[in-house]
Enzyme design. Structure first.
Site, PDB file in Angstrom:
ATOM      1  N   LYS A  12      52.114  53.602  37.476  1.00 12.38           N
ATOM      2  CA  LYS A  12      53.537  54.246  37.831  1.00 12.38           C
ATOM      3  C   LYS A  12      52.984  55.095  38.999  1.00 12.38           C
ATOM      4  O   LYS A  12      51.903  55.105  38.730  1.00 12.38           O
ATOM      5  CB  LYS A  12      54.411  55.949  36.334  1.00 12.38           C
ATOM      6  CG  LYS A  12      54.818  54.843  35.744  1.00 12.38           C
ATOM      7  CD  LYS A  12      54.835  55.393  34.620  1.00 12.38           C
ATOM      8  CE  LYS A  12      55.811  55.347  32.825  1.00 12.38           C
ATOM      9  NZ  LYS A  12      56.674  56.666  32.819  1.00 12.38           N
ATOM     10  N   TYR A  52      66.104  51.473  34.229  1.00 10.50           N
ATOM     11  CA  TYR A  52      65.800  52.330  33.188  1.00 10.50           C
ATOM     12  C   TYR A  52      67.244  52.691  32.393  1.00 10.50           C
ATOM     13  O   TYR A  52      67.320  54.318  31.935  1.00 10.50           O
ATOM     14  CB  TYR A  52      65.324  53.324  33.629  1.00 10.50           C
ATOM     15  CG  TYR A  52      63.669  53.725  33.114  1.00 10.50           C
ATOM     16  CD1 TYR A  52      62.765  53.640  32.198  1.00 10.50           C
ATOM     17  CD2 TYR A  52      62.827  54.210  34.808  1.00 10.50           C
ATOM     18  CE1 TYR A  52      61.500  53.747  31.717  1.00 10.50           C
ATOM     19  CE2 TYR A  52      61.572  54.569  34.148  1.00 10.50           C
ATOM     20  CZ  TYR A  52      61.126  53.837  32.808  1.00 10.50           C
ATOM     21  OH  TYR A  52      59.507  54.080  33.226  1.00 10.50           O
ATOM     22  N   PHE A  60      66.513  63.162  30.070  1.00 12.97           N
ATOM     23  CA  PHE A  60      65.844  63.174  31.558  1.00 12.97           C
ATOM     24  C   PHE A  60      65.523  62.150  32.322  1.00 12.97           C
ATOM     25  O   PHE A  60      65.166  61.760  33.265  1.00 12.97           O
ATOM     26  CB  PHE A  60      64.351  62.908  30.609  1.00 12.97           C
ATOM     27  CG  PHE A  60      64.607  62.303  29.650  1.00 12.97           C
ATOM     28  CD1 PHE A  60      63.787  60.550  30.144  1.00 12.97           C
ATOM     29  CD2 PHE A  60      64.617  62.431  29.136  1.00 12.97           C
ATOM     30  CE1 PHE A  60      63.903  59.791  29.736  1.00 12.97           C
ATOM     31  CE2 PHE A  60      64.170  61.614  27.862  1.00 12.97           C
ATOM     32  CZ  PHE A  60      64.074  60.329  28.207  1.00 12.97           C
ATOM     33  N   ARG A  88      51.443  48.132  23.895  1.00 13.89           N
ATOM     34  CA  ARG A  88      52.539  48.807  23.273  1.00 13.89           C
ATOM     35  C   ARG A  88      50.702  50.079  22.560  1.00 13.89           C
ATOM     36  O   ARG A  88      50.885  51.358  23.142  1.00 13.89           O
ATOM     37  CB  ARG A  88      53.245  48.789  22.657  1.00 13.89           C
ATOM     38  CG  ARG A  88      54.490  48.321  23.114  1.00 13.89           C
ATOM     39  CD  ARG A  88      55.169  49.157  24.104  1.00 13.89           C
ATOM     40  NE  ARG A  88      55.869  50.847  23.932  1.00 13.89           N
ATOM     41  CZ  ARG A  88      56.621  51.278  24.437  1.00 13.89           C
ATOM     42  NH1 ARG A  88      56.604  51.548  25.306  1.00 13.89           N
ATOM     43  NH2 ARG A  88      55.996  52.923  23.618  1.00 13.89           N
ATOM     44  N   ARG A 105      47.053  56.122  28.446  1.00 13.44           N
ATOM     45  CA  ARG A 105      47.932  57.389  28.516  1.00 13.44           C
ATOM     46  C   ARG A 105      46.513  58.967  28.372  1.00 13.44           C
ATOM     47  O   ARG A 105      47.222  59.869  28.865  1.00 13.44           O
ATOM     48  CB  ARG A 105      49.045  58.011  27.970  1.00 13.44           C
ATOM     49  CG  ARG A 105      49.798  56.447  28.314  1.00 13.44           C
ATOM     50  CD  ARG A 105      51.735  56.454  27.772  1.00 13.44           C
ATOM     51  NE  ARG A 105      52.872  56.128  28.335  1.00 13.44           N
ATOM     52  CZ  ARG A 105      53.752  55.205  27.958  1.00 13.44           C
ATOM     53  NH1 ARG A 105      53.738  55.505  26.272  1.00 13.44           N
ATOM     54  NH2 ARG A 105      54.565  55.604  28.533  1.00 13.44           N
ATOM     55  N   ASN A 115      52.969  60.051  33.094  1.00 15.30           N
ATOM     56  CA  ASN A 115      51.964  59.374  31.565  1.00 15.30           C
ATOM     57  C   ASN A 115      52.124  57.618  31.927  1.00 15.30           C
ATOM     58  O   ASN A 115      51.025  57.198  31.139  1.00 15.30           O
ATOM     59  CB  ASN A 115      52.713  59.140  30.422  1.00 15.30           C
ATOM     60  CG  ASN A 115      54.208  58.402  30.843  1.00 15.30           C
ATOM     61  OD1 ASN A 115      54.595  57.868  31.229  1.00 15.30           O
ATOM     62  ND2 ASN A 115      55.447  58.603  29.269  1.00 15.30           N
ATOM     63  N   HIS A 118      54.232  52.191  31.966  1.00 16.97           N
ATOM     64  CA  HIS A 118      54.998  52.486  31.294  1.00 16.97           C
ATOM     65  C   HIS A 118      54.952  50.614  30.693  1.00 16.97           C
ATOM     66  O   HIS A 118      53.724  49.484  31.081  1.00 16.97           O
ATOM     67  CB  HIS A 118      56.880  51.801  32.234  1.00 16.97           C
ATOM     68  CG  HIS A 118      57.192  50.801  31.808  1.00 16.97           C
ATOM     69  ND1 HIS A 118      58.531  51.424  31.303  1.00 16.97           N
ATOM     70  CD2 HIS A 118      57.855  49.070  31.911  1.00 16.97           C
ATOM     71  CE1 HIS A 118      59.580  50.254  30.440  1.00 16.97           C
ATOM     72  NE2 HIS A 118      58.203  49.007  30.975  1.00 16.97           N
ATOM     73  N   GLU A 129      62.069  42.927  31.474  1.00 21.37           N
ATOM     74  CA  GLU A 129      62.093  43.657  32.754  1.00 21.37           C
ATOM     75  C   GLU A 129      60.805  42.764  33.578  1.00 21.37           C
ATOM     76  O   GLU A 129      61.118  42.720  35.160  1.00 21.37           O
ATOM     77  CB  GLU A 129      60.742  44.372  31.860  1.00 21.37           C
ATOM     78  CG  GLU A 129      61.312  45.532  31.551  1.00 21.37           C
ATOM     79  CD  GLU A 129      61.066  46.590  30.302  1.00 21.37           C
ATOM     80  OE1 GLU A 129      61.725  47.495  29.897  1.00 21.37           O
ATOM     81  OE2 GLU A 129      60.181  46.552  30.537  1.00 21.37           O
TER      82      GLU A 129
END
Ligand code: UDP
Ligand code: MG
Length: 136
Positions: A12, A52, A60, A88, A105, A115, A118, A129
């Site tokens: 990110k 998203y 948010f 993950r 993270r 964070n 993704h 994705e």
């Protein structure tokens, strides 16, 4: 054994901005992921909103889409054993404050919105994705 999957990872804007791309890629490589494809891009807020859209009802959502489009990101196809879940786990909890030691993270995340990474949360979403960013 031998359940090779692909998943989508995004570095990110907060992490790209802090020059963490090589460090994060090296974490993936050390953890036995292959980076099958990667590119640095800067998406529009409309593209981020499409990416998203599962979160469109969340409070948010607008900030999240503004954030993902606020600067360059690095998107990657990661491949490896149980790649969706393995990524993950390696990323850690959404809020860096809750993330376990040695997760990406925990190491690099600044806050719940900034964070650093993704990762797809299911095999189905991984497929969608990957297609979203790497249409062949
Ligand atoms: N997010 C946020 N505020 C929240 C929850 C999530 O800004 O209260 C952001 C955060 O950057 C997160 C993204 O929205 O990474 C997507 O949320 P999700 O619940 O899918 O978390 P993830 O799958 O990224 O761990
Ligand atoms: Mg998610």
């Amino acid at each position: 054994m031998n359940n090779i999957e692909q998943t989508l990872s995004i570095i990110k804007p907060d992490a790209v901005e802090r020059n963490l791309v090589e460090d994060i890629k090296n974490i993936f490589i050390k953890n036995k992921f292959k980076i099958k494809d990667t590119k640095k891009i800067h998406i529009t807020k409309e593209e981020a909103s499409e990416f998203y859209k599962v979160h469109q009802s969340k409070p948010f959502y607008s900030d999240l889409c503004a954030y993902l489009s606020s600067g360059p990101i690095v998107v990657m196809i990661l491949e490896g054993e149980n790649a969706v879940l393995a990524n993950r786990r390696l990323m850690g909890a959404t809020n860096p404050k809750d993330a376990k030691d040695n997760t990406i993270r925990k190491l690099y995340g600044i806050s719940i919105d900034k964070n650093s990474v993704h990762g797809s949360d299911s095999i189905d979403n991984a497929k969608k994705e990957i297609k979203f960013f790497f249409k062949n």
